[in-house]
Design a protein around this motif. Sequence first.
Motif: not given
Length: 395
Positions: A65-78, A202-206, A336-344
């Motif tokens: 969920v958080s990995g997908v959110a990074v790709d959608r919001t383009r922010r990691s720090k929060p 491609p648009r990131p999504s769950l 990249r966020g979605t990819a790490y989300g699936w991996f983790n």
Amino acid sequence: MLDTLRALPRTVWLIGLISLVNDTASELVYPLVPLFLTSVLMAGPKALGLIEGIAEATAALLKLVSGVAVDRTRRSKPWIVVGYALAALGRPLIALVSSWPTLLAIRFADRVGKGLRTSPRDALLAASVGPDRRGLAFGIHRAMDNAGAVLGPLLAAALLAAGMPLRDVLLWTLVPGVLCVLLTLALPEARAAAAPVAPSAPRPSLAGWASLPPGYRRFLVVVGLFTMGNSSNMFLLLRASELGVPQAQVPLLWAAVSAIAMLLSAPLSGLSDRVGRRALLLAGYGAYALFYLVLGLAAPAGVWLLLWFGFYGVFLAATEGVEKALVADLATPEQRGTAYGWFNMTAGTMLLPASALFGWLYERIGVAVAFGFSAGCALLAAALLWLWVPRPPRG
């Protein structure tokens, strides 16, 4: 080598320091939870299993969920700040609980924090360096993370040996927790994260599994297969105890494994920048298979057993950082966020069935079959990695 280390961006070292501080506090608490549960809350193994099972399953799902959110919001720090803040708050609160359901709620919050921060942190780390230094960056991170895994249990043992009450030890974890949160506030946001997604991307999504690059999806199948044979490390400690390691020395044995992984993670992961990620992973998966075969069939003892567990530390050093670097090599920056989300998530969710199956084989059929199954999964994963997963453009 020293010049290369000095040239790494500040973000790499800051993320590594955050992991060092957080893991020291986390690994200080982790071995104390069973003791606190049984000696203070008077609960048993059933409650411990329920607490850890729910906590780890939650963390695994939230990593996606958080990995997908990074790709959608383009922010990691929060996500990173909130994730570490939840852990910093939860650990000392364990000292104040009076029942195991309350402990479950606190552990749940702690694992929610881990789920929220892990994939965004990995994405930020990958974005901070180019492909030619990505292996080294993840190796530095794993080295500092393993340093915390060594310091935490040793610090817990020292405090308890000095006569500090168990609740006080838990309360003192607030100090590294606060320091960790302050360090996350100093993290810069990745410059690439602020860029808009290209119209053709491609648009990131769950439901974005199908839109991930084919090479990455194949690698994730390999990771899932390998993890199916990579059960809980508790079974290794159980086997060590059966082979003659005194119970009091088992934690020190694992601390030694973590120390070896700490020392070798940076050089071995950095080596993948030169010889390729797949070559290092093939060697690592092969080493894992050999380790499990010997431990299950040959039954080493004495000094040979200690040396063999040291060999397992080499396997950890050769694979943990390299796998994450390869994720970034195979995925597009926009995903990249979605990819790490699936991996983790894959690595986390496969641990439960892997451990359950290994335990069943261990108890019902025999040690040799259980360890042989894990070795077989590793060898098959290595074959698929070599024959099926494409070589990244660089790495």
